[in-house]
Design an enzyme around this catalytic site. Structure first.
Site, PDB file in Angstrom:
ATOM      1  N   ASN A  94      36.267  40.388  37.658  1.00  0.00           N
ATOM      2  CA  ASN A  94      36.959  41.370  36.686  1.00  0.00           C
ATOM      3  C   ASN A  94      37.177  40.825  35.377  1.00  0.00           C
ATOM      4  OD1 ASN A  94      37.543  43.418  38.473  1.00  0.00           O
ATOM      5  ND2 ASN A  94      39.274  42.503  39.234  1.00  0.00           N
ATOM      6  N   CYS A 148      33.491  45.992  44.569  1.00  0.00           N
ATOM      7  CA  CYS A 148      34.821  46.326  44.495  1.00  0.00           C
ATOM      8  C   CYS A 148      35.156  46.900  45.865  1.00  0.00           C
ATOM      9  CB  CYS A 148      35.327  46.820  43.376  1.00  0.00           C
ATOM     10  SG  CYS A 148      37.254  46.949  43.391  1.00  0.00           S
ATOM     11  N   HIS A 149      36.123  46.090  46.520  1.00  0.00           N
ATOM     12  CA  HIS A 149      36.598  46.965  47.806  1.00  0.00           C
ATOM     13  C   HIS A 149      37.736  47.835  47.686  1.00  0.00           C
ATOM     14  CE1 HIS A 149      38.840  42.920  48.049  1.00  0.00           C
ATOM     15  NE2 HIS A 149      39.839  43.803  47.312  1.00  0.00           N
ATOM     16  N   ARG A 187      61.882  52.482  38.738  1.00  0.00           N
ATOM     17  CA  ARG A 187      61.720  53.773  39.554  1.00  0.00           C
ATOM     18  C   ARG A 187      60.308  53.676  40.656  1.00  0.00           C
ATOM     19  NH1 ARG A 187      60.784  60.097  37.406  1.00  0.00           N
ATOM     20  NH2 ARG A 187      60.450  61.045  39.436  1.00  0.00           N
ATOM     21  N   HIS A 231      38.543  50.689  39.668  1.00  0.00           N
ATOM     22  CA  HIS A 231      39.921  50.822  39.878  1.00  0.00           C
ATOM     23  C   HIS A 231      40.724  52.024  39.343  1.00  0.00           C
ATOM     24  CE1 HIS A 231      40.213  46.202  39.782  1.00  0.00           C
ATOM     25  NE2 HIS A 231      39.548  46.531  40.846  1.00  0.00           N
TER      26      HIS A 231
END
Length: 438
Positions: free
Chosen positions: A147, A169-170, A266, A199
């Site tokens: 990355n 990428c998995h 939150r 991503h």
């Protein structure tokens, strides 16, 4: 005999998994595994792992470990890149300097301040690596795991367009796997399709026996208030499609989550989480090193989920598979910029890798992807031209950074990060630029 070279083999946990998966294929049990790292201690541990895995699986792998990169590349058919330039110390700087300015990150390896500077540290290395591949093994496939994925593959396409580079990428696999577990449907019985950017791709189709699973997912979320306290669920609620990376990652790519303590609480986020993950990786390396020295067997399992072993097996044996690949957008996604790096399905077999065109993304999904693409484009252009102003402008375009910091503070932050990383950056990019300058 198939020759696979590992660059950054000292990433021993990942090396162990990839080797176990590769040697788990009976057709690949006699491959050559050439391991390279610049750290001799880590390279020695990687070699010990490879030999133990080969022995325990009854494989006949020819294992070579060398500090000489070009030697490791000799005869390579596949080159797996998983380096971390600057190691944990550079990663800590990416994550520990921005909070001094009030900027929060969780992982910091794909976009934003951490992603931009990780890319700028990695680009000079990639220039050297692709140069060596061009001279030593020009027909090899470069399989990138490092990355920031999109920026690194983009940079390789700029400096070495002749090299067959693909980013793996998995995240798509594990996203669908987790969602199938949540709704109680076997993943192997589903049909799914995703496209977007690494991503931040989108689960565009997800069906079981012809039934759209999105309504069932909405029911599950509505029945569990805690699920609504996750970043990805909020993105799904607002955009209408589920994103393909963890909530921790996803929180950094948008201006909605890390800008206030209330939102952090939150959505149950942990700023600077990757520092602890990195320290855990160091600890695991030490444990593996001691286990090898004591002759103890390592924990060993086949994941059957990593794409590099599957891609290699498909190309070597002509076993056709569809996996997800990060490649240059050459007409693959109509409403994202040409030349950017996108993540799409691809068919792999002995003929190579053929990405699937995705047409146009839903307009709201493409809109959300474009800031991510802009940050990557400006970072690549900063390195290509040697223009340090473009680094600052990249972070001006980053939604999380610009939602928190004024332009003046972004300039000051970049000056600090440039100074901290020093000669890991190319020389033209080390210039300090005053916030008030024109």
């Amino acid at each position: 005999m198939t020759h696979i070279t590992f660059i950054g083999a000292g990433s021993v946990v990942f090396t162990r998994q990839l080797i176990a998966d590769i040697l788990g294929f009976k057709e690949l049990m006699d491959v050559t595994l050439a391991l390279h790292d610049v750290n001799n201690e880590r390279l020695t541990v990687a070699e010990g792992i490879a030999r133990q895995v080969s022995d325990r699986l009854g494989a006949r792998a020819n294992i070579v470990a060398t500090l000489d990169r070009r030697e490791a590349l000799e005869g390579a058919d596949f080159v797996i890149n998983m380096v971390q330039i600057g190691g944990i110390e550079a990663t800590k700087k990416d994550l520990e300097i921005p909070p001094r300015y009030g900027l929060k990150q969780t992982i910091g390896d794909t976009t934003g301040a951490g992603g931009v500077f990780r890319a700028l540290r990695t680009f000079p290395f990639l220039t050297g690596l692709t140069g060596d591949i061009s001279e030593v093994c020009p027909d090899a496939w470069l399989l990138n795991y490092t990355n920031p994925m999109a920026m690194n593959v983009w940079w390789a396409s700029v400096v070495a367009p002749q090299i067959k580079t693909v980013g793996l990428c998995h995240s798509v696999y594990w996203t669908v796997h987790g969602l199938c577990e949540l709704v109680g449907v076997p993943m192997e019985e589903t049909r799914y399709r995703s496209a977007g950017v690494n991503h931040q791709a989108w689960l565009l189709e997800w069906e079981h026996q012809g039934r759209d699973l999105y309504p069932l997912l909405r029911e599950k979320i509505a029945a569990d208030p805690e699920l609504e306290r996750r970043v990805r669920v909020e993105i799904f609620r607002r955009i209408g499609f589920y994103p393909t990376e963890t909530s921790e990652h996803s929180s950094e790519y948008l201006p909605w989550f890390l800008r206030s303590n209330e939102q952090i609480e939150r959505y149950r986020l942990r700023p600077q989480e990757y520092v602890a993950i990195s320290k855990g990786n160091v600890l695991e390396f030490e444990q593996i090193k001691h286990s090898l020295a004591a002759g103890r067997p390592l924990e060993l399992s086949s994941s059957a989920t990593e794409y590099a072993p599957q891609l290699i097996h498909s190309m070597v044996t002509d076993t056709e598979r569809v996996l997800y690949a990060n490649v240059v957008n050459d007409g693959l996604i109509d409403n994202l910029p040409a030349g950017a790096v996108v993540e799409v399905p691809a068919t792999v077999n002995a003929a190579g890798l053929k990405p699937h065109g995705a047409g146009s993304l839903p307009v709201q999904c493409a809109a959300l992807n474009r800031p991510y693409v802009s940050v990557a484009e400006l970072t690549v252009e900063a390195a290509r031209t040697g223009n340090p102003l473009l680094i600052r402008q990249a972070l001006l375009m980053d939604p999380n950074t610009s939602s928190t910091l004024t332009p003046e503070r972004i300039w000051e932050l970049c000056n600090d990060l440039v100074a901290a990383h020093g000669n890991l950056l190319s020389e033209p990019l080390r210039e300090q630029i005053q916030p008030s300058s024109f």
